[in-house]
Design a protein around this motif. Structure first.
Motif, PDB file in Angstrom:
ATOM      1  N   ASP A 217      17.434  60.918  12.326  1.00  0.00           N
ATOM      2  CA  ASP A 217      16.536  61.314  11.238  1.00  0.00           C
ATOM      3  C   ASP A 217      16.368  60.104  10.313  1.00  0.00           C
ATOM      4  O   ASP A 217      17.332  59.671   9.670  1.00  0.00           O
ATOM      5  N   PRO A 218      15.161  59.527  10.250  1.00  0.00           N
ATOM      6  CA  PRO A 218      14.996  58.272   9.499  1.00  0.00           C
ATOM      7  C   PRO A 218      15.450  58.371   8.038  1.00  0.00           C
ATOM      8  O   PRO A 218      16.105  57.466   7.537  1.00  0.00           O
ATOM      9  N   GLU A 219      15.110  59.474   7.370  1.00  0.00           N
ATOM     10  CA  GLU A 219      15.488  59.585   5.949  1.00  0.00           C
ATOM     11  C   GLU A 219      16.997  59.732   5.762  1.00  0.00           C
ATOM     12  O   GLU A 219      17.604  59.014   4.965  1.00  0.00           O
ATOM     13  N   ALA A 220      17.593  60.678   6.486  1.00  0.00           N
ATOM     14  CA  ALA A 220      19.042  60.862   6.376  1.00  0.00           C
ATOM     15  C   ALA A 220      19.768  59.600   6.847  1.00  0.00           C
ATOM     16  O   ALA A 220      20.758  59.170   6.243  1.00  0.00           O
ATOM     17  N   GLY A 221      19.253  58.996   7.920  1.00  0.00           N
ATOM     18  CA  GLY A 221      19.868  57.785   8.448  1.00  0.00           C
ATOM     19  C   GLY A 221      19.872  56.646   7.434  1.00  0.00           C
ATOM     20  O   GLY A 221      20.867  55.927   7.289  1.00  0.00           O
ATOM     21  N   ALA A 222      18.762  56.501   6.723  1.00  0.00           N
ATOM     22  CA  ALA A 222      18.688  55.448   5.705  1.00  0.00           C
ATOM     23  C   ALA A 222      19.674  55.716   4.562  1.00  0.00           C
ATOM     24  O   ALA A 222      20.298  54.793   4.034  1.00  0.00           O
ATOM     25  N   ARG A 223      19.787  56.993   4.178  1.00  0.00           N
ATOM     26  CA  ARG A 223      20.747  57.330   3.117  1.00  0.00           C
ATOM     27  C   ARG A 223      22.180  57.041   3.551  1.00  0.00           C
ATOM     28  O   ARG A 223      22.967  56.471   2.795  1.00  0.00           O
ATOM     29  N   VAL A 224      22.504  57.433   4.781  1.00  0.00           N
ATOM     30  CA  VAL A 224      23.862  57.201   5.276  1.00  0.00           C
ATOM     31  C   VAL A 224      24.155  55.701   5.344  1.00  0.00           C
ATOM     32  O   VAL A 224      25.222  55.246   4.918  1.00  0.00           O
ATOM     33  N   ARG A 225      23.207  54.916   5.846  1.00  0.00           N
ATOM     34  CA  ARG A 225      23.419  53.464   5.931  1.00  0.00           C
ATOM     35  C   ARG A 225      23.636  52.858   4.540  1.00  0.00           C
ATOM     36  O   ARG A 225      24.482  51.983   4.343  1.00  0.00           O
ATOM     37  N   ALA A 226      22.859  53.338   3.553  1.00  0.00           N
ATOM     38  CA  ALA A 226      23.009  52.819   2.198  1.00  0.00           C
ATOM     39  C   ALA A 226      24.378  53.191   1.605  1.00  0.00           C
ATOM     40  O   ALA A 226      25.009  52.376   0.922  1.00  0.00           O
ATOM     41  N   GLU A 227      24.835  54.404   1.897  1.00  0.00           N
ATOM     42  CA  GLU A 227      26.153  54.815   1.380  1.00  0.00           C
ATOM     43  C   GLU A 227      27.271  54.018   2.042  1.00  0.00           C
ATOM     44  O   GLU A 227      28.231  53.611   1.385  1.00  0.00           O
ATOM     45  N   ILE A 228      27.142  53.795   3.362  1.00  0.00           N
ATOM     46  CA  ILE A 228      28.122  52.957   4.062  1.00  0.00           C
ATOM     47  C   ILE A 228      28.145  51.564   3.420  1.00  0.00           C
ATOM     48  O   ILE A 228      29.206  50.968   3.208  1.00  0.00           O
TER      49      ILE A 228
ATOM     50  N   ALA B 201      31.197  53.277  10.912  1.00  0.00           N
ATOM     51  CA  ALA B 201      29.980  52.477  11.078  1.00  0.00           C
ATOM     52  C   ALA B 201      29.678  52.282  12.561  1.00  0.00           C
ATOM     53  O   ALA B 201      28.520  52.363  12.987  1.00  0.00           O
ATOM     54  N   ASP B 202      30.728  52.077  13.361  1.00  0.00           N
ATOM     55  CA  ASP B 202      30.513  51.848  14.790  1.00  0.00           C
ATOM     56  C   ASP B 202      29.932  53.079  15.477  1.00  0.00           C
ATOM     57  O   ASP B 202      28.953  52.963  16.231  1.00  0.00           O
TER      58      ASP B 202
ATOM     59  N   VAL C  29      28.674  44.962   7.627  1.00  0.00           N
ATOM     60  CA  VAL C  29      28.435  43.913   6.635  1.00  0.00           C
ATOM     61  C   VAL C  29      26.940  43.822   6.308  1.00  0.00           C
ATOM     62  O   VAL C  29      26.558  43.651   5.141  1.00  0.00           O
ATOM     63  N   ALA C  30      26.098  43.998   7.308  1.00  0.00           N
ATOM     64  CA  ALA C  30      24.646  43.947   7.061  1.00  0.00           C
ATOM     65  C   ALA C  30      24.214  45.068   6.109  1.00  0.00           C
ATOM     66  O   ALA C  30      23.371  44.870   5.227  1.00  0.00           O
ATOM     67  N   ALA C  31      24.797  46.253   6.287  1.00  0.00           N
ATOM     68  CA  ALA C  31      24.468  47.368   5.390  1.00  0.00           C
ATOM     69  C   ALA C  31      24.865  47.034   3.955  1.00  0.00           C
ATOM     70  O   ALA C  31      24.136  47.346   2.999  1.00  0.00           O
ATOM     71  N   ALA C  32      26.028  46.395   3.803  1.00  0.00           N
ATOM     72  CA  ALA C  32      26.478  46.013   2.460  1.00  0.00           C
ATOM     73  C   ALA C  32      25.588  44.921   1.880  1.00  0.00           C
ATOM     74  O   ALA C  32      25.208  44.973   0.703  1.00  0.00           O
ATOM     75  N   GLN C  33      25.234  43.937   2.693  1.00  0.00           N
ATOM     76  CA  GLN C  33      24.370  42.849   2.211  1.00  0.00           C
ATOM     77  C   GLN C  33      23.019  43.410   1.763  1.00  0.00           C
ATOM     78  O   GLN C  33      22.477  43.004   0.721  1.00  0.00           O
ATOM     79  N   ASP C  34      22.469  44.326   2.539  1.00  0.00           N
ATOM     80  CA  ASP C  34      21.174  44.911   2.165  1.00  0.00           C
ATOM     81  C   ASP C  34      21.275  45.702   0.863  1.00  0.00           C
ATOM     82  O   ASP C  34      20.390  45.648   0.010  1.00  0.00           O
ATOM     83  N   LYS C  35      22.374  46.438   0.722  1.00  0.00           N
ATOM     84  CA  LYS C  35      22.546  47.223  -0.509  1.00  0.00           C
ATOM     85  C   LYS C  35      22.705  46.293  -1.712  1.00  0.00           C
ATOM     86  O   LYS C  35      22.228  46.588  -2.809  1.00  0.00           O
ATOM     87  N   LEU C  36      23.377  45.181  -1.489  1.00  0.00           N
ATOM     88  CA  LEU C  36      23.597  44.231  -2.577  1.00  0.00           C
ATOM     89  C   LEU C  36      22.282  43.571  -2.998  1.00  0.00           C
ATOM     90  O   LEU C  36      22.054  43.320  -4.194  1.00  0.00           O
TER      91      LEU C  36
END
Lengths: 119, 119, 119, 119
Positions: C61-72, D83-84, D91-98
């Motif tokens: 799910d693109p929206e939920a997936g983006a939120r999860v990636r941002a939280e990670i 994450a896996d 690290v990419a997720a963290a860099q993007d959030k930063l």
């Protein structure tokens, strides 16, 4: 609906609230424990950058105080609901644990010290 | 000491418990919120590898059930103490939040759906 | 600024980020641990009403997936910053703990079982 | 087994660790998020009664320092594993959030202030 100030009244209102919305299916102990932890995370966020002294004055700020009160309410909602689906008396469980703590931390030795006692 | 089943009685006993041990100095809202979160973490650990169905049967296992009840008690202890030092009525805060949720999640639209509503 | 994919590059960028904003004063281990827990709470909220199977498909799910990636990403940011202010090598600490776990959970006895081993 | 200091090496070792023990069945994102939160709870417990200043000196105490390092390791283990299984580059997720945070908190306005910015 009854909005009294006892835990029993809150428990009953939460049960009705979930029943009316057919939300019992989501309210497994596993899910409710996660929801509880999520709300506690929001509560932590209110205090994370405050010094301990600032945190003690948080209710003096109307906006922050309202947020903290709402988060406390959310945490209590999920904790009460979790105890109910598990069949655990919430206050009784706390009282029993406190009796245990009184044994582990006698006044004479625990006074003024924040050290964890062995179980 | 009084060990009644009302939140007020628990609140009072916790106050005496902290006073006797000179622990008020540690009981800032910031510290208590952390302690609350730590106990919720221990509660999560009881459920983390269980399926939702297994979590619903956890109290049938005497050992796991006793651990879960003790963790629920610990969470309630810190939540009650935190509300007290903040001057927040614990059940009233939950009742008010639930009134707010009833408005955000009307039965007609929320039935059977676990979707987060806008604030 | 360097945005490489190693933990060392992330650590360095976070240090610069905090320095430029004069945020070192807020970045005590106590505060960073709270911020980390707050972000983990937001991550939990993404999964709390999902079944384990649904959680395994969340990235579809693109929206939920983006939120999860941002939280990670948020969790990794605070964990990396916390390790840095404590002077702890993040990956080395994990590798050492995993070596310890390999000893506590030998393949022969741990296979297919999610039971906690004694320390 | 390879115990290098890159996140990729840690990720690979964790994958093998889970495979050998047939633990993939337990490692849904939902369960791993709970395990992560449980470990963060243990980390919080190390800091809950410390003042911010005391927390900054925690590594000077060999016993407390070792406990903190082990908890940091545990948190990193579950975060890396989560994450896996989600297919997210940690690290990419963290860099993007930063990068996002740099936009939300410009140096000129954020300097020395711990106030949350709007999204």
């Amino acid at each position: 609906m009854e909005q009294g100030h006892s835990v029993e009244q809150l428990t009953q209102r939460l049960r009705t609230f979930a029943d009316e919305r057919d939300w019992q299916q989501f309210h497994t102990p596993k899910n409710l424990a996660m929801a509880l932890a999520g709300e506690v995370g929001e509560l932590l966020a209110e205090f994370q950058w405050l010094t301990p002294d600032e945190s003690a004055r948080v209710m003096a700020d109307p906006e922050a105080g309202a947020r903290v009160r709402a988060e406390i309410g959310d945490v209590m909602i999920y904790l009460t609901r979790l105890a109910d689906v598990l069949g655990i008396g919430l206050v009784a469980a706390a009282q029993d644990k406190l009796t245990d703590s009184a044994r582990r931390y006698p006044v004479a030795t625990a006074r003024g010290r924040a050290v964890k006692a062995p179980r």
